[in-house]
Design an enzyme around this catalytic site. Structure first.
Site, PDB file in Angstrom:
ATOM      1  N   HIS A  14     -52.306  42.830  11.725  1.00 19.62           N
ATOM      2  CA  HIS A  14     -53.885  41.885  12.482  1.00 19.62           C
ATOM      3  C   HIS A  14     -54.149  42.652  13.948  1.00 19.62           C
ATOM      4  CE1 HIS A  14     -51.103  38.938  10.780  1.00 19.62           C
ATOM      5  NE2 HIS A  14     -51.978  38.300  10.464  1.00 19.62           N
ATOM      6  N   HIS A  31     -51.399  36.288  -2.607  1.00 19.67           N
ATOM      7  CA  HIS A  31     -50.413  36.016  -2.072  1.00 19.67           C
ATOM      8  C   HIS A  31     -49.364  35.966  -3.670  1.00 19.67           C
ATOM      9  CE1 HIS A  31     -53.569  34.815   1.020  1.00 19.67           C
ATOM     10  NE2 HIS A  31     -52.119  34.888   1.488  1.00 19.67           N
ATOM     11  N   CYS A  54     -53.076  34.045  -7.140  1.00 18.10           N
ATOM     12  CA  CYS A  54     -53.598  34.811  -6.167  1.00 18.10           C
ATOM     13  C   CYS A  54     -52.975  36.098  -6.020  1.00 18.10           C
ATOM     14  CB  CYS A  54     -53.750  33.544  -5.167  1.00 18.10           C
ATOM     15  SG  CYS A  54     -54.493  35.150  -3.935  1.00 18.10           S
ATOM     16  N   CYS A  59     -56.287  27.861  -3.661  1.00 21.17           N
ATOM     17  CA  CYS A  59     -55.031  28.458  -3.275  1.00 21.17           C
ATOM     18  C   CYS A  59     -54.939  28.284  -1.831  1.00 21.17           C
ATOM     19  CB  CYS A  59     -55.489  30.185  -2.906  1.00 21.17           C
ATOM     20  SG  CYS A  59     -53.833  31.015  -2.537  1.00 21.17           S
ATOM     21  N   HIS A 117     -48.840  40.926  12.925  1.00 25.41           N
ATOM     22  CA  HIS A 117     -48.131  42.103  12.404  1.00 25.41           C
ATOM     23  C   HIS A 117     -48.759  43.477  12.429  1.00 25.41           C
ATOM     24  CE1 HIS A 117     -50.081  41.807   8.586  1.00 25.41           C
ATOM     25  NE2 HIS A 117     -49.748  40.835   7.906  1.00 25.41           N
ATOM     26  N   LYS A 150     -48.320  37.938   6.088  1.00 21.87           N
ATOM     27  CA  LYS A 150     -46.935  37.385   6.490  1.00 21.87           C
ATOM     28  C   LYS A 150     -46.715  36.193   5.590  1.00 21.87           C
ATOM     29  CE  LYS A 150     -50.585  36.300   8.794  1.00 21.87           C
ATOM     30  NZ  LYS A 150     -51.303  35.082   9.725  1.00 21.87           N
ATOM     31  N   LYS A 178     -50.595  44.824  -0.364  1.00 25.58           N
ATOM     32  CA  LYS A 178     -50.838  44.482   2.232  1.00 25.58           C
ATOM     33  C   LYS A 178     -49.732  43.889   2.427  1.00 25.58           C
ATOM     34  CE  LYS A 178     -53.703  41.444   3.892  1.00 25.58           C
ATOM     35  NZ  LYS A 178     -53.968  40.027   3.569  1.00 25.58           N
TER      36      LYS A 178
END
Ligand code: MSP
Length: 513
Positions: A21, A155, A152, A134, A18, A305, A302
């Site tokens: 990156h 995530h 986490c 994680c 995305h 993905k 953030k």
């Protein structure tokens, strides 16, 4: 010899890339392209790639009902495609499932097995780990790393509790030496906020690192204990060596150590603590700079993905073209700070900065040269009205400090100054009474456009080529010259044919809702 070795993280292949990156990769590309102009192409090595082992990838492939290597091939290819679409000029693309990587990892692990820490202990020992893990981060966690729901924070998942036998890396023995080396500037963590975070971490003391996994099959076996695979982060970091051909290759000797490992803050600890400790154990030089840029966020979260709130760079390239997408990605906010992506403002930014600012300047001066100067660069003397060297100094200084955002601002300051000069001098009116004065103004701006072309080269390589072609050069031949020499004022060649009617950035019409 001056050289520059820059890396991006090798990206996980649990999903397609995305624009988060792309931000890292485009920024690294800009730095690599800049340093090629300074040191020559042969002395710059720009590495990117994909990180393909570990539980996260294995689980993802399984959940899609795919064979893992086939899944890895498929997603890794989407990274390579995105980088092609974004005109990324990487010298290599490393995949951790490649044989060349596995061979080097095995050799490095064997070396670590016999190495001693600064305190004279074995670097590697066998032990037992009990704690949280994680899978999204592929990282061990402490309670204090988690949010109030015990998840986490990146995530939003509760980590697994692991209790297993592992091989350990004696990271704790490196706490003091890493602190000393950071404080002495032997490796630099930019920006200061990140450096201070790492120093804070070191103040608390480091724990040893479980560097092998008994229950992960998708990985590189520990050479002396095939019942375990290497912890994915430990082998992933070694890509920076394996891609250069391993410890004994000439390319490695030429480019080591890395001048810049570029990344965002999620993985700074791996690069500023674990990686330097490994390198010290191997008796290798440490990276010079670890540059940590900010997060692209969407509504404050953030872009990731795992969270699914992403923007596909390929779609942006389809809409705006490669160079404009590069500009839109890196001009969002300061290099080093977080920022919410203003996707809905992309059209306006494109029209104002690119079509209106740079595109308009080049199109107008080319059209006026066609009308008033017989379409060629005339033989008049021109003076350095913008004191171009001050712009170059600011631009080079910004690049020296990794501030690609600041360097880009310098370019736009020059574009704005040139547009303003054109408006003030009004060569289209002056030409009626004093053609020569109008011609001098136009030549001055053409020469400025040549400098702008040189300055935008790292950011928008195709646009730079078009600018050189508009100014009557063969772009490929032009760029074979020493780029630094080309930054002197007044080098635009008399008699060059100037081509009108080329629009670098066609305006985007407002879309109907
Ligand atoms: N595989 C590891 C890296 C191993 S390097 C030896 C990894 N991969 S990742 O796919 O999760 O990539 C993380 C990196 O991608 C970040 O450090 C950053 O460079 C980039 N980004 C991912 N999401 C991003 C944003 N939302 N914003 C900015 N950068 C982003 O970690």
């Amino acid at each position: 010899m001056n050289k520059f070795y820059i890396t991006t993280p090798i990206y996980y292949i649990n999903a397609k890339p995305h624009i988060g990156h792309s931000y890292t990769t485009v920024s690294a590309d800009i730095l690599a392209r800049y340093w090629r102009t300074q040191y020559g192409a042969d002395n710059v090595f720009f590495l990117t790639g994909t990180d393909e082992h570990g539980a996260k990838i294995f689980q993802k492939a399984e959940s899609e009902g795919k064979e893992v290597q086939a899944f890895a091939d498929e997603i890794s290819a989407t990274y390579q495609l995105a980088w092609d679409n974004l005109s990324i000029s990487n010298n290599d693309f490393i995949r951790t499932t490649e044989e060349r990587h596995k061979v080097v990892v095995a050799e490095i692990l064997q070396k670590l097995k016999t190495a001693k820490t600064p305190k004279g202990n074995d670097v590697i020992y066998e032990g037992e780990y009990e704690g949280l893990y994680c899978v999204g981060c592929e990282s061990y966690k402490k309670e204090s790393d988690l949010n109030e729901n015990g998840e986490c924070p990146d995530h939003l998942k509760v980590p697994e509790l692991l209790k297993e036998k592992n091989w350990f890396f004696r990271l704790s023995d490196y706490t003091e030496v890493l602190k000393e080396k950071i404080n002495a500037g032997e490796y630099d963590i930019k920006i200061d906020a990140r450096k201070n975070e790492i120093l804070g971490l070191l103040d608390q003391g480091l724990e040893d690192l479980a560097m092998s996994r008994p229950n992960v099959v998708w990985g590189i076996p520990i050479p002396w204990d095939e019942s375990q695979t290497t912890y994915v982060w430990v082998e992933a970091l070694m890509n920076y060596i394996s891609a250069l051909g391993g410890l004994h290759s000439d390319v490695f000797h030429k480019f080591w150590p890395a001048d810049c490992h570029l990344m965002s803050k999620d993985i700074v600890k791996f690069h500023s603590v674990i990686w330097p400790a490994m390198l010290l154990a191997l008796d290798l030089e440490l990276p010079k700079t670890i540059f940590v840029h900010g997060y692209f966020t969407i509504d404050g979260q953030k872009m990731s993905k795992t969270l699914g709130n992403t923007i596909d760079p390929n779609e942006l390239v389809d809409e705006y073209g490669s160079d404009a997408t590069r500009y839109l990605i890196v001009s969002q906010f300061g290099f080093g700070t977080d920022g919410d992506i203003a996707r809905e403002r992309f059209d306006d930014i494109y029209n104002a900065h690119l079509a209106g600012g740079l595109g308009n300047l080049v199109a107008r001066v080319a059209a006026m040269t066609d009308k008033n100067c017989e379409g060629v660069v005339m033989e008049h003397e021109i003076s350095d009205v913008f004191e171009i060297q001050t712009y170059w100094n600011q631009y080079n200084e910004a690049f020296g400090a990794y501030r690609i955002d600041e360097a880009l601002k310098v370019v736009w300051k020059l574009i704005d100054a040139a547009n303003k000069y054109l408006e003030e001098q009004k060569p289209w009116e002056v030409a009626k009474d004093d053609l020569k004065a109008a011609q001098v103004t136009l030549k001055t701006i053409l020469e400025t456009v040549r400098h702008i072309g040189l300055m935008v080269m790292p950011y928008m390589p195709d646009v730079a080529d078009k600018i050189f072609e508009i100014l009557g050069y063969n772009a490929a031949e032009y760029k074979e010259q020493n780029m630094v020499d080309l930054t002197s004022w007044g080098l635009l060649e008399n008699g060059n044919k100037v081509t009108k009617g080329i629009y670098l950035f066609p305006r985007i019409e407002k879309k109907e809702d």
